[in-house]
Design a protein around this motif. Structure first.
Motif, PDB file in Angstrom:
ATOM      1  N   ALA A   1      -6.335   6.982   2.830  1.00 25.80           N
ATOM      2  CA  ALA A   1      -7.610   6.982   2.718  1.00 25.80           C
ATOM      3  C   ALA A   1      -7.995   5.552   2.272  1.00 25.80           C
ATOM      4  O   ALA A   1      -9.019   4.915   2.753  1.00 25.80           O
ATOM      5  N   PHE A   2      -7.499   5.251   1.249  1.00 27.07           N
ATOM      6  CA  PHE A   2      -7.894   4.138   0.609  1.00 27.07           C
ATOM      7  C   PHE A   2      -7.417   2.828   1.453  1.00 27.07           C
ATOM      8  O   PHE A   2      -8.026   1.745   1.462  1.00 27.07           O
ATOM      9  N   VAL A   3      -6.207   2.732   1.970  1.00 27.87           N
ATOM     10  CA  VAL A   3      -5.720   1.917   2.681  1.00 27.87           C
ATOM     11  C   VAL A   3      -6.582   1.581   3.782  1.00 27.87           C
ATOM     12  O   VAL A   3      -7.112   0.455   4.035  1.00 27.87           O
TER      13      VAL A   3
ATOM     14  N   SER B   1       1.020  -1.150   0.103  1.00 29.97           N
ATOM     15  CA  SER B   1      -0.014   0.099   0.020  1.00 29.97           C
ATOM     16  C   SER B   1       0.915   1.081   0.212  1.00 29.97           C
ATOM     17  O   SER B   1       0.390   2.245  -0.275  1.00 29.97           O
ATOM     18  N   GLY B   2       2.090   1.170   0.230  1.00 31.97           N
ATOM     19  CA  GLY B   2       3.077   2.278   0.263  1.00 31.97           C
ATOM     20  C   GLY B   2       3.096   2.932   1.740  1.00 31.97           C
ATOM     21  O   GLY B   2       3.500   4.027   1.731  1.00 31.97           O
ATOM     22  N   MET B   3       2.408   2.524   2.524  1.00 27.13           N
ATOM     23  CA  MET B   3       2.215   3.066   4.152  1.00 27.13           C
ATOM     24  C   MET B   3       3.640   3.128   4.873  1.00 27.13           C
ATOM     25  O   MET B   3       3.725   3.465   6.026  1.00 27.13           O
ATOM     26  N   THR B   4       4.544   2.230   4.112  1.00 31.20           N
ATOM     27  CA  THR B   4       6.120   2.444   4.993  1.00 31.20           C
ATOM     28  C   THR B   4       6.701   3.468   4.399  1.00 31.20           C
ATOM     29  O   THR B   4       7.978   3.660   4.825  1.00 31.20           O
ATOM     30  N   ASP B   5       6.220   4.119   3.400  1.00 32.78           N
ATOM     31  CA  ASP B   5       6.837   5.627   2.733  1.00 32.78           C
ATOM     32  C   ASP B   5       6.452   6.612   3.669  1.00 32.78           C
ATOM     33  O   ASP B   5       5.053   7.240   3.499  1.00 32.78           O
TER      34      ASP B   5
ATOM     35  N   VAL C   1      -5.505  -2.303  -2.640  1.00 39.77           N
ATOM     36  CA  VAL C   1      -5.084  -3.624  -2.330  1.00 39.77           C
ATOM     37  C   VAL C   1      -4.514  -3.946  -1.156  1.00 39.77           C
ATOM     38  O   VAL C   1      -4.743  -4.910  -0.387  1.00 39.77           O
ATOM     39  N   GLY C   2      -3.524  -3.052  -0.704  1.00 33.14           N
ATOM     40  CA  GLY C   2      -2.710  -3.275   0.491  1.00 33.14           C
ATOM     41  C   GLY C   2      -3.524  -3.090   1.538  1.00 33.14           C
ATOM     42  O   GLY C   2      -3.526  -4.074   2.684  1.00 33.14           O
ATOM     43  N   GLY C   3      -4.484  -2.169   1.465  1.00 31.34           N
ATOM     44  CA  GLY C   3      -5.712  -2.102   2.823  1.00 31.34           C
ATOM     45  C   GLY C   3      -6.307  -3.315   2.853  1.00 31.34           C
ATOM     46  O   GLY C   3      -6.582  -3.841   3.869  1.00 31.34           O
TER      47      GLY C   3
ATOM     48  N   GLY D   1      -6.485  -5.836   6.399  1.00 35.63           N
ATOM     49  CA  GLY D   1      -7.993  -6.046   6.747  1.00 35.63           C
ATOM     50  C   GLY D   1      -7.999  -7.605   6.729  1.00 35.63           C
ATOM     51  O   GLY D   1      -8.633  -8.113   8.013  1.00 35.63           O
ATOM     52  N   LEU D   2      -7.568  -8.197   5.895  1.00 34.89           N
ATOM     53  CA  LEU D   2      -7.638  -9.681   6.050  1.00 34.89           C
ATOM     54  C   LEU D   2      -6.875 -10.273   7.035  1.00 34.89           C
ATOM     55  O   LEU D   2      -7.245 -11.019   7.519  1.00 34.89           O
TER      56      LEU D   2
END
Lengths: 147, 141
Positions: free
Chosen positions: A43-45, A20-24, B10-12, B16-17
């Motif tokens: 928000a999408f994550v 998701s890129g959340m480690t950036d 997709v990562g989200g 959640g999974l």
């Protein structure tokens, strides 16, 4: 089995954080930066993560966990001082570095030395937190009682 | 850049999974700060194996996906004072509040927990204020 399921859950969590890129940290700070060049990714994550969890909570009704035991008790409605103060402190640190606990672990293998320093400081914070909280609770409750 | 939101989604869903597996299989709430914190302060002594197994998954999976990417830049601050201050705040704050983005945010909001929603509002607002102060006013991050 417990540990295998935990490993699978952690793996999905780590993979999801990575993909998701959340480690950036720039994407996290970019999402918090509503007055700058706003980045909507987070928000999408969040939205994506809440969907499977919503169905998971519904599936808990009338069932028991696969490994046995019981599901967590229903959420407490009580909003306390520690919840608000803690969230403010956490959010402040989150905005400052762009890292929260999950992504800080997921990025350890490739983020470099600063990520290890962050996690070390975070673990110190977690270690001192209970004593700090007890002390604050005692001081504040005493001042309330004195009034 | 245009596909970032798709990868975010997709990562989200994977996140959640992961939370769904942890909840339905083990009956536990997937909160990164709680899983870590319980190991650090000893409150999770009885469940340490499960906690370590979870954290091993979080740490190891990115290593397997990593080769599929040319480079992954985390853009983390190179100022160690900022990094240490942020780490301390995150550590103390999440234990005071008993949850972080995964526990209060993902797992709390999805069960309509008032505590989770209140915590999320406060940490997002504080994060926004921190970015205003440290990026726009001080230019540190």
């Amino acid at each position: 089995m417990r540990n295998l399921f935990a490993f699978i859950a952690g793996g999905l969590f780590g993979a999801g954080l990575f993909i998701s890129g959340m480690t950036d940290t720039s994407k996290v700070q970019g999402w918090l930066d509503v007055f700058g060049n706003w980045d909507p990714t987070l928000a999408f994550v969040m939205g994506g993560a809440i969907i499977p969890m919503f169905f998971a909570w519904r599936l808990t009704k009338g069932r028991a966990p696969v490994v046995g035991g019981t599901f967590p008790t229903p959420p407490e409605p009580r909003i306390g001082r520690n919840l608000v103060l803690g969230s403010v402190l956490f959010g402040f640190g989150w905005g400052l570095a762009g890292l929260c606990p999950g992504p800080s672990i997921a990025s350890l293998s490739y983020g470099g030395i600063m990520h290890w320093i962050f996690v070390a400081a975070m673990l110190v914070g977690m270690y001192v937190a209970p004593a700090l909280r007890d002390r604050m609770d005692r001081t504040l409750d005493r001042s309330v009682a004195a009034e | 850049m245009e596909q970032d939101w798709i990868w975010g989604l997709v990562g989200g869903l994977l996140i959640g999974l992961g939370g769904a597996v942890y909840l339905l299989a083990n009956g536990r709430i997937m909160g990164a700060s709680g899983i870590l914190g319980g190991l650090v302060d000893g409150s999770g002594r009885d469940t340490w194996k499960e906690r370590i197994a979870f954290l091993a998954g979080v740490f190891l999976l990115p290593i397997f996906i990593f080769p599929a990417y040319n480079s992954v830049e985390t853009h983390v601050s190179q100022n160690w004072l900022i990094v240490i201050a942020a780490g301390l705040l995150v550590g103390i704050g999440t234990r005071f509040a008993n949850g972080c983005t995964s526990g209060h945010g993902v797992c709390g909001i999805s069960r309509f927990s008032l505590r989770g929603m209140v915590a999320t509002v406060f940490y997002i607002m504080a994060g926004g204020v921190a970015v205003i102060i440290f990026r726009h006013m001080l230019g540190w991050v």
